[in-house]
Design an enzyme around this catalytic site. Structure first.
Site, PDB file in Angstrom:
ATOM      1  N   ASP A  29       0.839  -1.190   0.000  1.00 35.64           N
ATOM      2  CA  ASP A  29       0.000   0.000   0.000  1.00 35.64           C
ATOM      3  C   ASP A  29       0.881   1.248   0.000  1.00 35.64           C
ATOM      4  O   ASP A  29       1.813   1.368   0.798  1.00 35.64           O
ATOM      5  CB  ASP A  29      -0.922  -0.016   1.227  1.00 35.64           C
ATOM      6  N   SER A  82      -6.718   3.936  -2.235  1.00 35.78           N
ATOM      7  CA  SER A  82      -6.906   2.505  -1.978  1.00 35.78           C
ATOM      8  C   SER A  82      -8.214   1.981  -2.524  1.00 35.78           C
ATOM      9  O   SER A  82      -8.294   0.847  -2.988  1.00 35.78           O
ATOM     10  CB  SER A  82      -6.892   2.235  -0.475  1.00 35.78           C
ATOM     11  N   HIS A 141     -11.852  11.174  -0.665  1.00 37.54           N
ATOM     12  CA  HIS A 141     -13.104  10.853   0.034  1.00 37.54           C
ATOM     13  C   HIS A 141     -14.228  11.823  -0.325  1.00 37.54           C
ATOM     14  O   HIS A 141     -15.403  11.509  -0.162  1.00 37.54           O
ATOM     15  CB  HIS A 141     -12.898  10.905   1.556  1.00 37.54           C
ATOM     16  N   ASP A 172      -4.904  14.071   2.603  1.00 34.12           N
ATOM     17  CA  ASP A 172      -4.946  14.061   1.138  1.00 34.12           C
ATOM     18  C   ASP A 172      -4.504  15.412   0.586  1.00 34.12           C
ATOM     19  O   ASP A 172      -4.408  15.591  -0.631  1.00 34.12           O
ATOM     20  CB  ASP A 172      -6.370  13.754   0.646  1.00 34.12           C
ATOM     21  N   ARG A 207     -10.073  14.519  10.830  1.00 31.43           N
ATOM     22  CA  ARG A 207     -10.628  13.290  10.261  1.00 31.43           C
ATOM     23  C   ARG A 207     -10.176  12.005  10.949  1.00 31.43           C
ATOM     24  O   ARG A 207     -10.941  11.043  11.033  1.00 31.43           O
ATOM     25  CB  ARG A 207     -10.264  13.206   8.771  1.00 31.43           C
ATOM     26  N   ARG A 214     -12.157   3.472  10.250  1.00 29.77           N
ATOM     27  CA  ARG A 214     -12.663   2.467   9.305  1.00 29.77           C
ATOM     28  C   ARG A 214     -12.420   1.063   9.832  1.00 29.77           C
ATOM     29  O   ARG A 214     -11.546   0.839  10.660  1.00 29.77           O
ATOM     30  CB  ARG A 214     -12.031   2.640   7.936  1.00 29.77           C
ATOM     31  N   ARG A 287     -16.548   8.330  -0.804  1.00 35.00           N
ATOM     32  CA  ARG A 287     -15.819   7.073  -0.570  1.00 35.00           C
ATOM     33  C   ARG A 287     -16.384   6.325   0.629  1.00 35.00           C
ATOM     34  O   ARG A 287     -16.728   6.929   1.646  1.00 35.00           O
ATOM     35  CB  ARG A 287     -14.336   7.354  -0.398  1.00 35.00           C
ATOM     36  N   ALA A 288     -16.362   4.998   0.511  1.00 29.41           N
ATOM     37  CA  ALA A 288     -17.097   4.161   1.451  1.00 29.41           C
ATOM     38  C   ALA A 288     -16.406   3.902   2.791  1.00 29.41           C
ATOM     39  O   ALA A 288     -17.015   4.056   3.853  1.00 29.41           O
ATOM     40  CB  ALA A 288     -17.389   2.818   0.795  1.00 29.41           C
ATOM     41  N   ARG A 290     -14.434   4.911   5.164  1.00 29.43           N
ATOM     42  CA  ARG A 290     -14.421   5.708   6.391  1.00 29.43           C
ATOM     43  C   ARG A 290     -15.788   6.328   6.708  1.00 29.43           C
ATOM     44  O   ARG A 290     -15.894   7.219   7.540  1.00 29.43           O
ATOM     45  CB  ARG A 290     -13.334   6.788   6.312  1.00 29.43           C
ATOM     46  N   LYS A 362      -6.235  -1.936   6.919  1.00 31.99           N
ATOM     47  CA  LYS A 362      -6.293  -2.218   5.474  1.00 31.99           C
ATOM     48  C   LYS A 362      -7.028  -3.517   5.171  1.00 31.99           C
ATOM     49  O   LYS A 362      -7.017  -3.977   4.023  1.00 31.99           O
ATOM     50  CB  LYS A 362      -4.870  -2.300   4.894  1.00 31.99           C
ATOM     51  N   ASP A 431       2.113   3.296   3.131  1.00 33.37           N
ATOM     52  CA  ASP A 431       1.008   4.241   3.074  1.00 33.37           C
ATOM     53  C   ASP A 431       0.683   4.841   4.435  1.00 33.37           C
ATOM     54  O   ASP A 431       0.628   6.058   4.587  1.00 33.37           O
ATOM     55  CB  ASP A 431      -0.229   3.549   2.523  1.00 33.37           C
ATOM     56  N   HIS A 435       1.538   8.728   5.385  1.00 35.92           N
ATOM     57  CA  HIS A 435       0.520   9.748   5.674  1.00 35.92           C
ATOM     58  C   HIS A 435       0.857  10.578   6.911  1.00 35.92           C
ATOM     59  O   HIS A 435       0.256  11.627   7.115  1.00 35.92           O
ATOM     60  CB  HIS A 435      -0.839   9.085   5.915  1.00 35.92           C
ATOM     61  N   ASP A 472      -0.993  -0.306  -4.784  1.00 37.65           N
ATOM     62  CA  ASP A 472      -2.282   0.273  -5.176  1.00 37.65           C
ATOM     63  C   ASP A 472      -2.176   1.728  -5.614  1.00 37.65           C
ATOM     64  O   ASP A 472      -3.068   2.242  -6.289  1.00 37.65           O
ATOM     65  CB  ASP A 472      -3.323   0.108  -4.065  1.00 37.65           C
ATOM     66  N   HIS A 473      -1.123   2.422  -5.218  1.00 38.41           N
ATOM     67  CA  HIS A 473      -0.892   3.841  -5.560  1.00 38.41           C
ATOM     68  C   HIS A 473       0.384   4.256  -4.856  1.00 38.41           C
ATOM     69  O   HIS A 473       0.876   3.542  -3.983  1.00 38.41           O
ATOM     70  CB  HIS A 473      -2.052   4.743  -5.094  1.00 38.41           C
ATOM     71  N   HIS A 502      -1.132  10.723  -1.037  1.00 38.11           N
ATOM     72  CA  HIS A 502      -0.736   9.818  -2.118  1.00 38.11           C
ATOM     73  C   HIS A 502      -0.108  10.653  -3.236  1.00 38.11           C
ATOM     74  O   HIS A 502      -0.092  11.879  -3.173  1.00 38.11           O
ATOM     75  CB  HIS A 502      -1.955   9.071  -2.660  1.00 38.11           C
TER      76      HIS A 502
END
Ligand SMILES: O=C(O)[C@@H](CO)OP(=O)(O)O
Ligand SMILES: [Mn+2]
Ligand SMILES: [Mn+2]
Length: 560
Positions: A29, A82, A141, A172, A207, A214, A287-288, A290, A362, A431, A435, A472-473, A502
């Site tokens: 990740d 992600s 998000h 972000d 946040r 999540r 986005r789902a 969180r 994750k 990841d 962050h 993934d990124h 990211h």
């Protein structure tokens, strides 16, 4: 979901590649490819396992796209993330993702014609409409411009009282950017007030500390948000959101991601916007992951994760439906992408036994996102998903090794057990630590992830299997904001601007192992391949031809 009865699930045999090889499928990740300099933590870390896959192996190591339109995002300026990354990896096709679907629904006005809006707008006359979500232009998000359009659209369609509950970002987007976003929002709300709409910010918080947990890692995060948004209670009280964010940011060590919860109060000290019976609530994140926990607190009658104290009778809609299997929330403004016929579902129908594992933060990435935002197994007799509990209540620069060792060992054991055909993991370190913006810790994180890769590769070697290693990124490979020429961009005071987000970088993919047939190599004739090309590749390595509408496989078999 799209698992309709008329799908032909039988995959054809691959003409050249055998079945029965154990595949170790590793997603690193936040692991992109970038120039080697001091802000590239992957370059700075000792990563012998990953280096060994790349060096001198042009046929089995390459780069693929992980951002922008290659993963269904609106533009090439959109960094990967992600959700879209794992969706593409698992589904093998590119779907217009939440950000884009919301853009389209707002542009066409369809958002105001559908059931979700009609449902919440019933409260416009007598109640307050609350908007809750992440306030930034990160595009992972949520996006501020979409919130601005919604505010305007709601007011034009009769909303008389609007309250916004903000979550500051700094993950972000650059840390400190919360102030500018609040200024913009305050400007919009003032404009609405001048038109007679009673509109203001009611509460807020960072946040990672308020609301956006999540995969049930830490319910206290959601509770803090509930207390501020619904009950109007928080340790900090301010007269305006701008004052709140500026004051809280002035505390030593303050950080947008972790600002404490606050409520906005009137002159008498009363919270200006608790959520009460008869109100409408919209969570504006598309986005789902969180939003699922928060949606459960808002929607479920039976709920025992924390004491909600007071449960208002509200009309609630998500920007999207966040979990298609749970149908959560039941009302939403924009229909989510209908991701069907994922590789996981096909492989389950074709007898492939799958083991998937990550740590909590994750876990849903290699299961829920991988399977097209669907929770649960396709076939519980063939699949086993293992979640290793993450540390909670800390920022991951304190424990940069996270659970990489444990994930590596679980995967190793699953491979050696002979019980699985595919062993899939997500290694979160690059990841999650990236962050935090802590460069030294991120270097340690990358080394830890590489060690886990080694453990898995060794197990694959022992059983004569095949490995597929990708990401993934990007994230850890670039930790500073850069100017157009690629040099670190300094702020007004001449300081480096640490990049917690990211990136737009491509990610590596490597294949190999003793089970890889001679003559398998990456094709060179696919124009800009991306993450969505991986699913067909993996199906081939399991000995199958991918469905014809999947993005093409990355590999070819040449005579040796
Ligand atoms: O932490 C998250 O929610 C996002 C960044 O906003 O990261 P990822 O897409 O890697 O999960
Ligand atoms: Mn990710
Ligand atoms: Mn991330």
């Amino acid at each position: 979901m799209g698992s309709s009865g008329d799908v032909n699930w039988k995959l054809e045999d691959h003409p050249k590649l055998p079945k029965g090889k154990t595949i170790g499928l590793i997603v690193l990740d936040g692991w992109g490819e970038s120039d080697p300099d001091q802000y590239n933590c992957i370059h700075k870390a000792p990563t012998p396992a990953m280096d060994s896959l790349k060096n001198g192996r042009p046929d089995t190591w390459r780069l693929i796209k992980a951002h922008g339109t290659a993963v269904g995002l609106p533009s090439e300026d959109d960094m990967g993330n992600s959700e879209v990354g794992h969706n593409a990896l698992g589904a093998g096709r590119i779907y217009a993702q939440g950000a884009k679907l919301v853009d389209q629904a707002l542009a066409s006005g369809k958002i105001y014609e559908d059931e979700g809006f009609k449902y919440i707008s019933e409260s416009f006359e007598k109640g307050t409409v609350h908007l809750i979500g992440l306030l930034s232009d990160g595009g992972v998000h949520s996006r501020l411009d979409q919130v601005q359009l919604l505010l305007k659209g709601f007011a034009e369609r009769g909303a008389k009282r609007i309250r916004v509950h903000i979550l500051t970002d700094g993950r972000d987007v650059l840390d400190g950017s919360s102030v500018g976003f609040v200024e913009t929002l305050e400007g919009d709300l003032a404009a609405l007030r001048s038109k007679g709409v009673d509109a203001q910010v009611a509460s807020g918080g960072g946040r990672m500390y308020v609301t956006m947990d999540r995969y049930e890692n830490d319910w206290t995060v959601v509770k803090r948000g509930w207390d501020a948004q619904v009950l109007g209670e928080a340790p900090h009280k301010f007269k305006s959101a701008l004052e709140a964010v500026k004051t809280l940011r002035a505390e030593p060590g303050a950080n947008d991601q972790y600002l404490p919860p606050f409520v906005i109060v009137d002159d008498s000290g009363k919270a200006v916007g608790p959520i009460v019976d008869g109100d409408a609530v919209v969570t504006f994140n598309f986005r789902a992951d969180r939003m699922v926990m928060h949606a459960k607190a808002l929607e479920y009658e039976d709920f025992d994760k924390f004491d909600r104290v007071r449960v208002p009778k509200i009309r609630y809609a998500g920007m999207l439906q966040y979990d298609g299997e749970l149908k959560l929330p039941s009302r939403y403004l924009v229909s989510p992408p209908l991701i069907d016929r994922t590789s996981g579902e096909y492989l389950a129908h074709n007898g492939i036994r799958t083991f998937a594992c990550s740590e909590t933060v994750k876990f849903g990435h290699v299961t829920f996102f991988w399977n097209g935002n669907r929770s649960g197994y396709f076939n519980e007799k063939l699949e086993e998903y293992v979640e290793i509990p993450s540390d909670s209540g800390i920022s991951f620069n304190v424990q940069p090794k996270m659970k990489a060792l444990e994930i590596g060992e679980k995967a190793r054991d699953a491979i050696l057990s002979g019980k699985f055909d595919q062993v899939r993991v997500n290694l979160p370190n690059g990841d999650m630590v990236g962050h935090t913006g802590d460069i030294e810790a991120t270097v340690v994180a990358c080394e830890a992830a590489d060690l886990a890769v080694r453990t898995i590769l060794d197990a694959i070697e022992k059983v004569g299997g095949i490995y597929v290693v990708t990401a993934d990124h990007g994230n850890a490979e670039d930790m500073v904001k850069r100017d157009k020429s690629g040099k670190p961009a300094l702020d007004k005071e001449g300081n480096l601007q640490i990049l917690t987000s990211h990136t737009l970088k491509p990610v590596p993919i490597a294949i190999g192992g003793p089970g890889l047939s001679a003559g398998v190599r990456f094709r060179q004739d696919i124009e800009t391949p991306g993450l969505a090309n991986v699913a067909a590749t993996v199906m081939n390595l399991h000995g199958f031809v991918a469905p014809s509408d999947y993005e093409t496989s990355l590999i070819e078999v040449v005579d040796k």
